[in-house]
Write a protein that holds these residues in place. Structure first.
Motif, PDB file in Angstrom:
ATOM      1  N   VAL A 150      32.913  67.289  60.582  1.00  0.00           N
ATOM      2  CA  VAL A 150      31.768  66.312  60.339  1.00  0.00           C
ATOM      3  C   VAL A 150      32.164  65.053  61.084  1.00  0.00           C
ATOM      4  CG1 VAL A 150      30.652  64.957  58.427  1.00  0.00           C
ATOM      5  CG2 VAL A 150      31.364  67.031  57.935  1.00  0.00           C
ATOM      6  N   ARG A 151      31.213  64.249  61.672  1.00  0.00           N
ATOM      7  CA  ARG A 151      31.118  63.148  62.540  1.00  0.00           C
ATOM      8  C   ARG A 151      30.316  62.019  61.900  1.00  0.00           C
ATOM      9  NH1 ARG A 151      31.094  67.461  65.600  1.00  0.00           N
ATOM     10  NH2 ARG A 151      32.702  67.731  67.158  1.00  0.00           N
ATOM     11  N   PHE A 152      31.144  60.858  61.483  1.00  0.00           N
ATOM     12  CA  PHE A 152      30.495  59.896  61.136  1.00  0.00           C
ATOM     13  C   PHE A 152      30.057  58.576  62.124  1.00  0.00           C
ATOM     14  CE2 PHE A 152      33.173  61.776  57.666  1.00  0.00           C
ATOM     15  CZ  PHE A 152      32.539  61.859  56.745  1.00  0.00           C
ATOM     16  N   THR A 153      28.896  58.068  61.846  1.00  0.00           N
ATOM     17  CA  THR A 153      28.658  56.893  62.822  1.00  0.00           C
ATOM     18  C   THR A 153      27.945  55.787  61.924  1.00  0.00           C
ATOM     19  OG1 THR A 153      26.489  58.190  63.303  1.00  0.00           O
ATOM     20  CG2 THR A 153      28.397  58.551  64.941  1.00  0.00           C
ATOM     21  N   VAL A 154      28.203  54.687  62.340  1.00  0.00           N
ATOM     22  CA  VAL A 154      27.641  53.763  61.547  1.00  0.00           C
ATOM     23  C   VAL A 154      26.123  53.541  62.169  1.00  0.00           C
ATOM     24  CG1 VAL A 154      27.573  51.345  61.582  1.00  0.00           C
ATOM     25  CG2 VAL A 154      29.816  52.323  61.666  1.00  0.00           C
ATOM     26  N   ASP A 155      25.123  53.276  61.129  1.00  0.00           N
ATOM     27  CA  ASP A 155      23.674  53.028  61.511  1.00  0.00           C
ATOM     28  C   ASP A 155      23.420  51.667  61.307  1.00  0.00           C
ATOM     29  OD1 ASP A 155      21.062  52.930  61.353  1.00  0.00           O
ATOM     30  OD2 ASP A 155      20.814  54.878  60.369  1.00  0.00           O
ATOM     31  N   PRO A 156      23.460  51.001  62.531  1.00  0.00           N
ATOM     32  CA  PRO A 156      23.192  49.401  62.495  1.00  0.00           C
ATOM     33  C   PRO A 156      21.764  49.123  61.968  1.00  0.00           C
ATOM     34  CG  PRO A 156      23.524  50.251  64.908  1.00  0.00           C
ATOM     35  CD  PRO A 156      23.849  51.461  63.825  1.00  0.00           C
ATOM     36  N   ILE A 157      20.834  49.849  62.161  1.00  0.00           N
ATOM     37  CA  ILE A 157      19.425  49.474  61.849  1.00  0.00           C
ATOM     38  C   ILE A 157      19.374  49.389  60.288  1.00  0.00           C
ATOM     39  CG2 ILE A 157      17.158  50.352  61.869  1.00  0.00           C
ATOM     40  CD1 ILE A 157      17.531  50.968  64.876  1.00  0.00           C
ATOM     41  N   ARG A 158      20.114  50.769  59.772  1.00  0.00           N
ATOM     42  CA  ARG A 158      19.802  50.864  58.132  1.00  0.00           C
ATOM     43  C   ARG A 158      20.990  49.666  57.580  1.00  0.00           C
ATOM     44  NH1 ARG A 158      22.236  55.671  56.907  1.00  0.00           N
ATOM     45  NH2 ARG A 158      21.799  54.976  54.713  1.00  0.00           N
ATOM     46  N   THR A 159      22.024  49.249  58.223  1.00  0.00           N
ATOM     47  CA  THR A 159      22.863  48.281  57.809  1.00  0.00           C
ATOM     48  C   THR A 159      22.111  46.804  57.763  1.00  0.00           C
ATOM     49  OG1 THR A 159      24.713  49.407  58.522  1.00  0.00           O
ATOM     50  CG2 THR A 159      25.119  47.264  58.204  1.00  0.00           C
ATOM     51  N   ARG A 160      21.502  46.650  58.852  1.00  0.00           N
ATOM     52  CA  ARG A 160      20.795  45.384  58.918  1.00  0.00           C
ATOM     53  C   ARG A 160      19.766  45.347  57.925  1.00  0.00           C
ATOM     54  NH1 ARG A 160      21.733  45.549  64.340  1.00  0.00           N
ATOM     55  NH2 ARG A 160      19.738  46.846  64.625  1.00  0.00           N
ATOM     56  N   LYS A 161      19.043  46.520  57.984  1.00  0.00           N
ATOM     57  CA  LYS A 161      17.813  46.240  56.818  1.00  0.00           C
ATOM     58  C   LYS A 161      18.474  46.097  55.573  1.00  0.00           C
ATOM     59  CE  LYS A 161      14.400  49.061  59.363  1.00  0.00           C
ATOM     60  NZ  LYS A 161      13.625  50.464  59.424  1.00  0.00           N
ATOM     61  N   ALA A 162      19.379  46.854  54.850  1.00  0.00           N
ATOM     62  CA  ALA A 162      19.914  46.438  53.705  1.00  0.00           C
ATOM     63  C   ALA A 162      20.629  44.999  53.567  1.00  0.00           C
ATOM     64  CB  ALA A 162      21.043  47.620  53.522  1.00  0.00           C
ATOM     65  N   LEU A 163      21.307  44.702  54.721  1.00  0.00           N
ATOM     66  CA  LEU A 163      21.674  43.173  54.412  1.00  0.00           C
ATOM     67  C   LEU A 163      20.688  42.272  54.301  1.00  0.00           C
ATOM     68  CD1 LEU A 163      23.939  41.322  54.549  1.00  0.00           C
ATOM     69  CD2 LEU A 163      23.739  41.142  57.150  1.00  0.00           C
ATOM     70  N   LYS A 164      19.412  42.350  54.770  1.00  0.00           N
ATOM     71  CA  LYS A 164      18.248  41.531  54.903  1.00  0.00           C
ATOM     72  C   LYS A 164      17.598  41.868  53.269  1.00  0.00           C
ATOM     73  CE  LYS A 164      16.956  41.067  59.638  1.00  0.00           C
ATOM     74  NZ  LYS A 164      15.891  41.460  60.510  1.00  0.00           N
ATOM     75  N   ARG A 165      17.613  43.190  52.876  1.00  0.00           N
ATOM     76  CA  ARG A 165      16.969  43.161  51.609  1.00  0.00           C
ATOM     77  C   ARG A 165      17.775  42.520  50.506  1.00  0.00           C
ATOM     78  NH1 ARG A 165      16.465  48.189  52.528  1.00  0.00           N
ATOM     79  NH2 ARG A 165      18.414  48.985  51.643  1.00  0.00           N
ATOM     80  N   ASN A 166      19.175  42.711  50.425  1.00  0.00           N
ATOM     81  CA  ASN A 166      20.082  42.225  49.434  1.00  0.00           C
ATOM     82  C   ASN A 166      19.885  40.604  49.748  1.00  0.00           C
ATOM     83  OD1 ASN A 166      20.729  44.751  48.705  1.00  0.00           O
ATOM     84  ND2 ASN A 166      22.534  44.797  49.920  1.00  0.00           N
ATOM     85  N   GLN A 167      20.046  39.950  51.060  1.00  0.00           N
ATOM     86  CA  GLN A 167      19.749  38.642  51.085  1.00  0.00           C
ATOM     87  C   GLN A 167      18.636  38.060  50.295  1.00  0.00           C
ATOM     88  OE1 GLN A 167      22.191  36.587  52.226  1.00  0.00           O
ATOM     89  NE2 GLN A 167      21.263  34.692  51.452  1.00  0.00           N
ATOM     90  N   ALA A 168      17.515  38.743  50.384  1.00  0.00           N
ATOM     91  CA  ALA A 168      16.250  38.285  49.753  1.00  0.00           C
ATOM     92  C   ALA A 168      16.346  38.236  48.498  1.00  0.00           C
ATOM     93  CB  ALA A 168      15.017  39.251  50.493  1.00  0.00           C
ATOM     94  N   ALA A 169      17.098  39.414  47.880  1.00  0.00           N
ATOM     95  CA  ALA A 169      17.124  39.605  46.561  1.00  0.00           C
ATOM     96  C   ALA A 169      17.848  38.360  46.040  1.00  0.00           C
ATOM     97  CB  ALA A 169      17.612  40.798  46.123  1.00  0.00           C
TER      98      ALA A 169
END
Length: 84
Positions: free
Chosen positions: A50-69
């Motif tokens: 199993v290979r794990f890779t960071v998804d920077p787009i999903r990470t940024r979207k989640a950060l923006k969503r959390n910051q807005a909340a």
């Protein structure tokens, strides 16, 4: 499969699975630069690895969503002391 790094402690990462369950994985299995809050994708090429890779787009979207909340919550904060 999509995963989220919940926390890092010593040589373990607490990872949230898509169904909300939390599991611990050795950090040696993950990219060396991960941080809490990072979104990962896990893929297997059928070779049993199993290979794990960071998804920077999903990470940024989640950060923006959390910051807005957080900003929404702060707008209703009266700034007073918390009373229990």
């Amino acid at each position: 499969m999509n995963l989220v790094i919940d926390a890092l402690e010593d040589q373990l990462a607490r990872v949230e699975l898509e169904d909300g369950r939390l599991i611990d994985l050795p950090t040696s299995w993950l990219p060396s630069f991960i941080r809490a809050g990072d979104h990962l994708t896990a893929q297997s090429d059928g070779d049993g690895v199993v290979r794990f890779t960071v998804d920077p787009i999903r990470t940024r979207k989640a950060l923006k969503r959390n910051q807005a909340a957080l900003e929404t919550l702060n707008q209703t904060d009266t700034g007073g002391d918390l009373r229990l």
